[in-house]
Design a protein around this motif. Structure first.
Motif, mmCIF file in Angstrom:
data_model
loop_
_atom_site.group_PDB
_atom_site.id
_atom_site.type_symbol
_atom_site.label_atom_id
_atom_site.label_comp_id
_atom_site.label_asym_id
_atom_site.label_seq_id
_atom_site.Cartn_x
_atom_site.Cartn_y
_atom_site.Cartn_z
ATOM 1 N N ALA A 131 0.824 -1.222 0.000
ATOM 2 C CA ALA A 131 0.000 0.000 0.000
ATOM 3 C C ALA A 131 0.854 1.268 0.000
ATOM 4 N N VAL A 132 1.995 1.237 0.683
ATOM 5 C CA VAL A 132 2.746 2.495 0.888
ATOM 6 C C VAL A 132 4.066 2.579 0.106
ATOM 7 N N ALA A 133 4.391 1.524 -0.627
ATOM 8 C CA ALA A 133 5.735 1.460 -1.241
ATOM 9 C C ALA A 133 6.088 2.690 -2.082
ATOM 10 N N ASP A 134 5.076 3.304 -2.712
ATOM 11 C CA ASP A 134 5.377 4.478 -3.548
ATOM 12 C C ASP A 134 5.488 5.763 -2.726
ATOM 13 N N VAL A 165 6.769 5.996 0.601
ATOM 14 C CA VAL A 165 7.794 6.005 1.654
ATOM 15 C C VAL A 165 9.130 5.561 1.068
ATOM 16 N N ILE A 166 10.196 5.917 1.786
ATOM 17 C CA ILE A 166 11.506 5.457 1.325
ATOM 18 C C ILE A 166 11.994 4.229 2.089
ATOM 19 N N ALA A 167 11.409 4.019 3.268
ATOM 20 C CA ALA A 167 11.933 2.945 4.124
ATOM 21 C C ALA A 167 10.843 2.383 5.005
ATOM 22 N N VAL A 168 11.073 1.149 5.439
ATOM 23 C CA VAL A 168 10.243 0.573 6.499
ATOM 24 C C VAL A 168 11.117 0.472 7.748
ATOM 25 N N LYS A 169 10.454 0.579 8.904
ATOM 26 C CA LYS A 169 11.186 0.482 10.170
ATOM 27 C C LYS A 169 10.486 -0.546 11.053
ATOM 28 N N PRO A 170 10.853 -1.820 10.904
ATOM 29 C CA PRO A 170 10.248 -2.802 11.818
ATOM 30 C C PRO A 170 10.719 -2.554 13.246
ATOM 31 N N GLN A 171 9.771 -2.540 14.159
ATOM 32 C CA GLN A 171 10.095 -2.428 15.598
ATOM 33 C C GLN A 171 10.221 -3.862 16.112
ATOM 34 N N LEU A 172 11.452 -4.245 16.480
ATOM 35 C CA LEU A 172 11.725 -5.664 16.712
ATOM 36 C C LEU A 172 10.932 -6.281 17.856
ATOM 37 N N ALA A 173 10.536 -5.464 18.825
ATOM 38 C CA ALA A 173 9.795 -6.016 19.969
ATOM 39 C C ALA A 173 8.537 -6.758 19.516
ATOM 40 N N THR A 232 9.523 -10.169 6.273
ATOM 41 C CA THR A 232 9.168 -8.756 6.053
ATOM 42 C C THR A 232 10.356 -8.006 5.454
ATOM 43 N N ILE A 233 11.539 -8.260 6.000
ATOM 44 C CA ILE A 233 12.741 -7.593 5.491
ATOM 45 C C ILE A 233 12.956 -7.961 4.018
ATOM 46 N N ALA A 234 12.845 -9.257 3.723
ATOM 47 C CA ALA A 234 13.056 -9.702 2.334
ATOM 48 C C ALA A 234 12.010 -9.078 1.407
ATOM 49 N N TYR A 235 10.768 -9.006 1.885
ATOM 50 C CA TYR A 235 9.711 -8.459 1.032
ATOM 51 C C TYR A 235 9.929 -6.959 0.788
ATOM 52 N N ALA A 236 10.269 -6.251 1.849
ATOM 53 C CA ALA A 236 10.516 -4.801 1.695
ATOM 54 C C ALA A 236 11.663 -4.570 0.715
ATOM 55 N N ARG A 237 12.690 -5.366 0.837
ATOM 56 C CA ARG A 237 13.830 -5.234 -0.090
ATOM 57 C C ARG A 237 13.406 -5.482 -1.526
ATOM 58 N N VAL A 248 -4.771 3.276 4.409
ATOM 59 C CA VAL A 248 -3.339 3.326 4.749
ATOM 60 C C VAL A 248 -2.579 4.142 3.703
ATOM 61 N N ARG A 249 -2.881 3.889 2.425
ATOM 62 C CA ARG A 249 -2.180 4.635 1.367
ATOM 63 C C ARG A 249 -2.472 6.127 1.461
ATOM 64 N N GLU A 250 -3.753 6.460 1.681
ATOM 65 C CA GLU A 250 -4.131 7.880 1.767
ATOM 66 C C GLU A 250 -3.408 8.567 2.932
ATOM 67 N N GLU A 251 -3.333 7.869 4.054
ATOM 68 C CA GLU A 251 -2.671 8.466 5.221
ATOM 69 C C GLU A 251 -1.181 8.679 4.953
ATOM 70 N N ALA A 252 -0.549 7.681 4.321
ATOM 71 C CA ALA A 252 0.882 7.819 4.007
ATOM 72 C C ALA A 252 1.095 8.981 3.045
ATOM 73 N N SER A 253 0.209 9.100 2.058
ATOM 74 C CA SER A 253 0.346 10.176 1.082
ATOM 75 C C SER A 253 0.178 11.545 1.765
ATOM 76 N N THR A 254 -0.802 11.645 2.669
ATOM 77 C CA THR A 254 -1.017 12.902 3.405
ATOM 78 C C THR A 254 0.208 13.247 4.249
ATOM 79 N N ALA A 255 0.734 12.244 4.962
ATOM 80 C CA ALA A 255 1.910 12.486 5.820
ATOM 81 C C ALA A 255 3.092 12.938 4.963
ATOM 82 N N LYS A 256 3.276 12.283 3.842
ATOM 83 C CA LYS A 256 4.386 12.651 2.940
ATOM 84 C C LYS A 256 4.259 14.118 2.512
#
Ligand SMILES: O=c1ccn([C@@H]2O[C@H](COP(=O)(O)O)[C@@H](O)[C@H]2O)c(=O)[nH]1
Length: 307
Positions: free
Chosen positions: A60-63, A65-73, A89-94, A286-294
């Motif tokens: 949904a957000v790949a276009d 955002v530049i990065a994902v930040k998994p919170q390991l907890a 998740t890491i492999a997919y994001a890559r 989710v996409r709309e929110e990411a676009s607004t934040a960007k």
């Protein structure tokens, strides 16, 4: 010489986005449809649902955002299956050309930090491109991460002034020499970062500066001209878009802004019956929110640049 900060800055420019999405998957906020076939007594089944959720969010957000930040907890809580969800998740994001910032906040005595650094900045399946590091054990605790980042052409963010309400209790302590602890740490970071600046002027040694502390950020921006800031705390924690200009330099570089719950659970603010949404609605909210934040971030980042 080119370094990982150059790649980060070029990605911000290519995508016209300084937004990072945090992947903090919490079952409590998943829509019902994602949990229908999940066995809640099985970590394996839950971990599969977590990966599926992350996959949908990433698509949904790949276009935007530049990065994902998994919170390991959120992955560690499900043991080895949670770690597998993280690795997938890491492999997919890559595979979607996204930078991966593992929010691990690691740091220990030197030998143990070296092992952590291999895990998160090496070539293994848990390694991303950047990692958050707790520097409060001192330089033998964080130097192994710096060495690993340099050797593998990756990067790190040292915790400096965190976004949480009680961060002042220790980080703002006044020292015997009259300096504040985080200012002192900033001086140490700048000594290292100044020596490792890339072609765009920034080092692969960045710092975490909370979006909830714009005044401190303005001071730290001046003290750390060679460090990119990872800025959490925007949105749900109270960090305001209009204050974010303090984190950027005059060219609109120098910071990436992270938002987790505000984006990945955007549907919760849009619909009182959010638990009943279907996948197409999840993606849209989710996409709309990411676009607004960007766009909100771009407005202040370029506002400062043209001021
Ligand atoms: O100073 C810090 C350092 C890290 N975090 C982490 O970022 C996200 C914030 O989540 P939101 O939902 O956007 O509030 C979370 O994973 C924290 O552990 C931080 O908040 N502040």
């Amino acid at each position: 010489m080119r370094n990982f900060a150059d790649k980060l800055i070029e990605e911000v420019s290519r995508k016209n986005s300084a937004l990072v999405v945090g992947l903090d998957p919490d079952l409590e906020y998943f829509p019902d449809y994602l949990l229908e076939d999940v066995d809640l007594s099985s970590d394996e089944s839950i971990a599969d649902a977590i990966f599926e959720f992350n996959r949908i969010i990433i698509d949904a957000v790949a276009d935007e955002v530049i990065a994902v930040k998994p919170q390991l907890a959120y992955y560690e809580v499900y043991g080895s299956f949670g770690i597998q969800a993280l690795e997938r998740t890491i492999a997919y994001a890559r595979s979607k050309d996204l930078i991966v910032i593992n929010d691990a906040k690691r740091g220990d005595i030197g030998s143990t930090s070296a092992a952590y650094a291999r895990a998160y900045l090496g070539k293994g399946t848990m390694a991303g491109d950047m990692v958050t590091v707790n520097p409060f054990l001192g330089s033998d605790g964080y130097m192994p991460f710096i060495q690993a980042a340099r050797d593998n052409n990756k990067g790190l963010f040292l915790l400096l002034k965190t976004s949480n309400p009680s961060s002042h209790e220790l980080q703002d302590l006044q020292l015997a020499n009259g300096k504040v602890l985080y200012d002192m740490l900033a001086e140490e970071i700048e000594k290292l970062a100044g020596d490792s600046a890339g072609v765009h002027g920034y080092s692969y040694i960045g710092a975490v500066v909370g979006g909830t502390y714009p005044e401190e950020a303005a001071k730290l921006r001046r003290a750390l001209p060679h460090s990119i800031f990872l800025v959490p705390g925007f949105g749900i924690q109270g960090g305001r878009a209009e204050d974010l200009s303090e984190f950027f330099d005059d060219k609109g570089n120098g910071a990436v802004i992270s938002s987790s719950r505000g984006i990945i659970y955007a549907y919760r603010n849009q619909r009182s019956d959010w638990s009943r949404i279907v996948e197409s609605e999840l993606i849209r909210y989710v996409r709309e929110e990411a676009s607004t934040a960007k766009e909100q971030i771009n407005a202040v980042r370029f506002h400062k640049a043209t001021r």
